[in-house]
Design an enzyme around this catalytic site. Structure first.
Site, PDB file in Angstrom:
ATOM      1  N   CYS A  65      -9.324  -2.535 -11.371  1.00  0.00           N
ATOM      2  CA  CYS A  65      -7.954  -3.421 -12.238  1.00  0.00           C
ATOM      3  C   CYS A  65      -8.410  -4.784 -12.261  1.00  0.00           C
ATOM      4  CB  CYS A  65      -6.598  -2.606 -12.012  1.00  0.00           C
ATOM      5  SG  CYS A  65      -5.526  -2.805 -13.255  1.00  0.00           S
ATOM      6  N   CYS A  82      -0.918  -4.147  -4.948  1.00  0.00           N
ATOM      7  CA  CYS A  82      -2.153  -2.737  -5.359  1.00  0.00           C
ATOM      8  C   CYS A  82      -3.455  -2.879  -4.967  1.00  0.00           C
ATOM      9  CB  CYS A  82      -1.813  -2.914  -6.330  1.00  0.00           C
ATOM     10  SG  CYS A  82      -3.063  -1.222  -6.953  1.00  0.00           S
ATOM     11  N   CYS A 130      -3.461   4.316  -3.924  1.00  0.00           N
ATOM     12  CA  CYS A 130      -3.450   3.270  -4.501  1.00  0.00           C
ATOM     13  C   CYS A 130      -4.673   2.365  -4.166  1.00  0.00           C
ATOM     14  CB  CYS A 130      -2.681   2.214  -4.778  1.00  0.00           C
ATOM     15  SG  CYS A 130      -0.782   3.258  -5.497  1.00  0.00           S
ATOM     16  N   CYS A 180      -4.017  13.164  -9.960  1.00  0.00           N
ATOM     17  CA  CYS A 180      -3.708  11.957  -9.819  1.00  0.00           C
ATOM     18  C   CYS A 180      -4.962  11.579 -10.557  1.00  0.00           C
ATOM     19  CB  CYS A 180      -3.501  11.373  -9.069  1.00  0.00           C
ATOM     20  SG  CYS A 180      -3.213   9.116  -9.235  1.00  0.00           S
ATOM     21  N   CYS A 240      -1.125  -6.751  -9.771  1.00  0.00           N
ATOM     22  CA  CYS A 240      -0.038  -6.878  -8.801  1.00  0.00           C
ATOM     23  C   CYS A 240      -0.423  -6.646  -7.621  1.00  0.00           C
ATOM     24  CB  CYS A 240       0.349  -5.446  -9.306  1.00  0.00           C
ATOM     25  SG  CYS A 240       0.578  -4.393 -10.469  1.00  0.00           S
ATOM     26  N   GLU A 292     -11.125   6.855  -7.408  1.00  0.00           N
ATOM     27  CA  GLU A 292     -10.831   7.947  -6.267  1.00  0.00           C
ATOM     28  C   GLU A 292      -9.316   8.504  -6.964  1.00  0.00           C
ATOM     29  OE1 GLU A 292      -9.527   4.379  -4.016  1.00  0.00           O
ATOM     30  OE2 GLU A 292      -7.557   5.170  -3.666  1.00  0.00           O
TER      31      GLU A 292
HETATM   32  N1  SAH Z   1      -1.680   0.746 -13.964  1.00  0.00           N
HETATM   33  C1  SAH Z   1      -1.498   1.245 -14.295  1.00  0.00           C
HETATM   34  C2  SAH Z   1      -1.366   2.760 -13.188  1.00  0.00           C
HETATM   35  C3  SAH Z   1      -1.831   2.420 -11.847  1.00  0.00           C
HETATM   36  S1  SAH Z   1      -1.646   1.860 -10.513  1.00  0.00           S
HETATM   37  C4  SAH Z   1       0.144   0.963 -13.743  1.00  0.00           C
HETATM   38  O1  SAH Z   1       0.383  -0.499 -12.632  1.00  0.00           O
HETATM   39  O2  SAH Z   1       1.501   1.507 -13.528  1.00  0.00           O
HETATM   40  C5  SAH Z   1       0.161   3.338 -10.337  1.00  0.00           C
HETATM   41  C6  SAH Z   1       1.014   3.278  -9.621  1.00  0.00           C
HETATM   42  O3  SAH Z   1       1.670   2.784  -8.301  1.00  0.00           O
HETATM   43  C7  SAH Z   1       2.512   2.373  -9.907  1.00  0.00           C
HETATM   44  O4  SAH Z   1       3.321   2.348 -10.558  1.00  0.00           O
HETATM   45  C8  SAH Z   1       1.622   0.819  -9.911  1.00  0.00           C
HETATM   46  O5  SAH Z   1       2.859   0.338  -9.717  1.00  0.00           O
HETATM   47  C9  SAH Z   1       1.876   1.908  -8.445  1.00  0.00           C
HETATM   48  N2  SAH Z   1       1.960   1.047  -7.039  1.00  0.00           N
HETATM   49  C10 SAH Z   1       1.030   0.530  -6.637  1.00  0.00           C
HETATM   50  N3  SAH Z   1       0.127  -0.425  -5.253  1.00  0.00           N
HETATM   51  C11 SAH Z   1       1.452   0.371  -4.062  1.00  0.00           C
HETATM   52  C12 SAH Z   1       1.238   0.930  -2.848  1.00  0.00           C
HETATM   53  N4  SAH Z   1       0.905  -0.190  -2.260  1.00  0.00           N
HETATM   54  N5  SAH Z   1       2.871   1.520  -2.798  1.00  0.00           N
HETATM   55  C13 SAH Z   1       3.402   2.245  -3.797  1.00  0.00           C
HETATM   56  N6  SAH Z   1       3.285   2.065  -5.332  1.00  0.00           N
HETATM   57  C14 SAH Z   1       2.440   1.128  -5.617  1.00  0.00           C
END
Ligand code: SAH
Length: 347
Positions: A113, A120, A334, A106, A117, A93
């Site tokens: 991934c 996410c 995300c 974006c 995390c 996406e």
């Molecule tokens: N892997 C990279 C980039 C992808 S995620 C990274 O970790 O930075 C892009 C951003 O969205 C990151 O800061 C991630 O931590 C955040 N993110 C992921 N899931 C989220 C959520 N449910 N709410 C808010 N931010 C989120």
């Protein structure tokens, strides 16, 4: 023999390729411009090439792509979310956000991934594969084609960890920046990482002008380990050292992303500890109320909590902003949309 992906090649690599298939070097520039300026999707559209050369290219080369399969437009703010199908039917996406200063896109850098995390949705099923540079570019080209408007900035914040796909991401940055192609200024590219320390040092030494965003989300190892498993191998102190090295080397200000999760990382004690750890750094903090993920039991912090967290940090001299929420009616966060689509397709 597998076909060469011409869209992921630099001009120099294309020149070598042309030599290998017995063609003149100047053909490379023509093909490069077709791919990256006119952004065609087949060799047959390259009308200033002879038919025999086009046939040769069809036999030896391919053009990576991203085909839009679904598109959702937010009724609130025109944010548009695209689901793209890649080779092998992989789904990713991308999001188009409209700001007063231009269109920001974006993009995804991996299918899924593997960073894990816990807040996410992109990581729930692990990683399937890396994207090629051409596939990263295709997301931008397709969105430009769809809107008829130029994309003026790009953030690598879709699914995937860009530094886990280092070589292709670096190729992408250099291709997007190429004057014979999209010609996107490096300062208009932001790479977001969860903090792969060794790769951050490599990136710092590439002499790029891009913005580095680091997903910090916590003031210490204890909280960070709970929500970001990658932090167990890349501890807080070494991460901050790597960030300092990055900003010292590139003279670029780092953005720290901090997703505010109710009761987890949003207390004033957390803000105080964070301000101490980031003291004297060339940085900026972006607070993001976490998007609720139904698979996890996380709730976003209240707007009052977010405001007082931001106020505290600002009062300590750390520039802090709260990210405006775009496209919340279309699951623009995300990996949520892709996950829904895959579940639907499975049924
Ligand atoms: N892997 C990279 C980039 C992808 S995620 C990274 O970790 O930075 C892009 C951003 O969205 C990151 O800061 C991630 O931590 C955040 N993110 C992921 N899931 C989220 C959520 N449910 N709410 C808010 N931010 C989120």
């Amino acid at each position: 023999m597998s076909k060469a992906d011409l869209k992921s090649m630099s001009l120099e690599e294309l020149q070598i390729f042309m030599g290998e298939i017995g063609e003149a070097k100047f053909r490379a520039k023509q093909v490069f411009e077709w791919l990256h300026k006119k952004q065609v999707s087949s060799f047959d559209e390259m009308t200033n090439l002879s038919k025999s050369l086009r046939e040769k290219l069809n036999e030896t080369g391919k053009i990576s792509f991203a085909h839009a399969v679904e598109k959702y437009v937010s009724k609130q703010d025109n944010t548009t979310k695209y689901l793209f199908a890649l080779e092998n039917d992989n789904i990713i996406e991308s999001v188009l956000m409209r700001y007063s200063y231009g269109n920001a896109v974006c993009i995804s850098t991996q299918v899924g991934c593997r960073m894990g995390c816990t807040f996410c949705a992109s990581t729930l099923d692990g990683v399937e594969r890396n994207l090629t540079a051409g596939e990263m570019l295709s997301q931008i080209y397709e969105i430009q084609k769809d809107t008829g408007e130029r994309v003026s900035s790009v953030v690598l914040m879709g699914s995937g960890e860009p530094l886990d796909n280092y070589d292709n991401v670096l190729k992408f940055i250099r291709l997007a920046n190429d004057k014979n192609g999209l010609n996107l200024g490096q300062r208009h590219i932001t790479l977001s990482t969860c903090g792969l320390i060794e790769k951050m040092y490599l990136l710092a030494d590439e002499s790029l002008q891009i913005t580095l965003a680091v997903s910090l989300h916590a003031p210490n190892d204890e909280i960070r380990n709970r929500i970001m498993p990658i932090s167990k191998k890349n501890d807080y102190e070494r991460l901050i050292e790597a960030c300092k090295y990055y900003s010292d080397t590139t003279k670029r200000r780092i953005t720290f992303e901090y997703a505010m999760i109710s009761g987890v990382n949003d207390s004033i004690d957390c803000a105080r500890e964070l301000s101490e750890r980031l003291r004297n750094m060339l940085c900026h903090i972006n607070l993001i109320p976490v998007n609720d993920v139904k698979e996890r039991n996380y709730k976003k912090s209240s707007s009052e909590t977010v405001e007082s967290f931001a106020e505290f940090l600002n009062s300590r001299g750390i520039e802090t902003t709260v990210r405006r929420k775009l496209g919340s009616d279309i699951n623009a966060a995300c990996g949520q949309l892709r996950k829904g689509y895959l579940e639907k397709r499975q049924k």
